[in-house]
Design an enzyme around this catalytic site. Structure first.
Site, short mmCIF file in Angstrom:
data_model
loop_
_atom_site.label_atom_id
_atom_site.label_comp_id
_atom_site.label_asym_id
_atom_site.label_seq_id
_atom_site.Cartn_x
_atom_site.Cartn_y
_atom_site.Cartn_z
N ARG A 111 0.89 -1.18 0.00
CA ARG A 111 0.00 0.00 0.00
C ARG A 111 0.92 1.21 0.00
NH1 ARG A 111 -5.44 1.26 3.43
NH2 ARG A 111 -6.18 -0.09 1.77
N HIS A 138 -7.30 1.33 -6.66
CA HIS A 138 -7.53 0.40 -5.55
C HIS A 138 -8.18 -0.87 -6.16
CE1 HIS A 138 -7.95 -1.02 -1.62
NE2 HIS A 138 -8.81 -0.18 -1.10
N GLN A 141 -10.26 -3.48 -4.11
CA GLN A 141 -11.55 -2.93 -3.71
C GLN A 141 -12.58 -3.08 -4.83
OE1 GLN A 141 -12.38 -1.45 -0.63
NE2 GLN A 141 -14.41 -1.71 -1.51
N ASP A 233 -17.06 7.58 -1.66
CA ASP A 233 -15.83 7.36 -0.90
C ASP A 233 -15.52 8.69 -0.19
OD1 ASP A 233 -13.38 6.44 0.06
OD2 ASP A 233 -12.34 6.52 -1.88
N CYS A 273 -16.38 2.01 0.03
CA CYS A 273 -15.24 1.12 0.29
C CYS A 273 -14.90 1.06 1.76
CB CYS A 273 -14.03 1.57 -0.52
SG CYS A 273 -13.54 3.28 -0.20
N ARG A 301 -14.08 -8.60 0.43
CA ARG A 301 -12.65 -8.33 0.26
C ARG A 301 -11.87 -9.61 0.56
NH1 ARG A 301 -10.58 -3.15 0.74
NH2 ARG A 301 -8.65 -4.20 0.14
#
Ligand code: CP
Ligand code: NVA
Length: 315
Positions: A111, A138, A141, A233, A273, A301
């Site tokens: 990340r 992402h 996601q 988001d 998310c 996920r």
């Protein structure tokens, strides 16, 4: 009971961006995730004795837990390195990190702030590199997001997903993936906060072949009209903390509330998310209401990333 299953492979060695995946890859990920989810009481040891290195420059709840638990479920292990205080490449070069990690681990999840760092890791590591969120995209996601929709609706061709808010990393991954699945994607942002033009142009080219429509607009009501899913988001992503106050003002008319959900189809779902800020990008009653599928996504996920791990590392 322990079983080993051959799930097959993806057409790519790494997962940096869903724009590198083709329709078959996406279907394989969804099918594998569904199989793993159905058989969750059965431990598959497809990654037995395999080790995953995880390097995170930013905070995480979902990504960290789901990769760690996912590796355990598949018979392997994960080692986490919290890199909040030192960016990748500051103590030693990204290349040297990659060359070390590949000697100990069979895969890397990173990340990062800069997407370029992920590309550099992937260039130099001889093991799969998975993007756990960069400033650009992402992908894990978006895979969980669309997997969640396929569970509800089956084939997503012709469905419309509306993203309301900042044209950020999550938004880019949703665009990349939508056009490859035949999903119509609308993005509604304040002027100046639209998604990256290169992402939009590439998506439009893919959409011409898959029958998707890509629409970028500034009016939330028009964007939500008749949609199957409304997604939002945070208004300020990690790394943009000093802009929070300014963005809260600029995005004030872009909150997903009950009125906006009312413009979508009656069976439309609300997606996020997470982490979410109730009262800002989403109203509390929407976030906690019956149309919200946010915790289904969070659960998925795990299943989707187990699929990605198995498909990239079981070789
Ligand atoms: N959605 C998501 O990636 O959550 P985390 O930042 O908690 O990993
Ligand atoms: N856009 C958000 C996503 C967090 C999962 C961020 O980058 O902070």
């Amino acid at each position: 009971m322990t079983t080993t299953t051959d799930f097959g492979r993806l057409s790519v060695p790494d997962l940096l961006c869903t724009s590198a995946l083709d329709r078959d890859d996406l279907q394989r990920i969804f099918d594998t995730a569904a199989a793993l989810k159905r058989g969750r009481e059965v431990h598959t040891d497809v990654l037995r004795h395999k080790r995953l290195a995880m390097i995170f420059e930013k905070d995480s709840l979902r990504t960290r837990f789901t990769f760690e638990i996912g590796m355990q479920d598949l018979g392997g292990s994960a080692t986490f390195m919290d890199h909040r205080d030192a960016r990748l490449g500051s103590r030693e070069s990204v290349k040297d990190m990659a060359k070390n990690l590949e000697r100990w681990a069979h895969g890397i999840v990173a990340r990062t702030f800069k997407h370029k760092v992920l590309e550099e890791l992937a260039e130099h590591a001889g093991v799969p590199v998975i993007n756990g969120l960069s400033d650009f995209v992402h992908p894990c996601q978006a895979l969980a997001d669309y997997f969640t929709l396929t569970e509800r609706w089956g084939d997503l061709t012709g469905r419309t997903l509306t993203f309301v808010g900042d044209g950020n990393n999550t938004c880019h991954a949703l665009i990349h993936t939508a056009v490859r699945l035949g999903v119509h994607i609308r993005v509604c942002s304040p002027e100046g906060y639209e998604p990256n033009a290169r992402v939009v142009n590439e998506a439009m080219r893919v959409a011409a072949a898959t029958g998707s429509e890509v629409t970028i607009l500034n009016d939330p009501d028009a964007a939500a009209d008749g949609a199957d899913a409304i997604y939002t988001d945070v208004w300020a992503s990690m790394g943009q903390e000093d802009e929070i106050e300014e963005r809260n003002g600029i995005f004030a008319d872009y909150q997903v509330d009950a009125d906006l959900m009312g413009k979508a189809k009656p069976e439309a779902v609300f997606m996020h998310c997470l982490p979410a800020h109730r009262g800002w990008e989403v109203a509390q009653d929407v976030m906690d209401g019956p149309q919200s599928v946010v915790y289904d996504i969070a659960e998925n996920r795990l299943h989707v990333q187990k699929a990605v791990l198995a498909l990239l590392m079981a070789r």
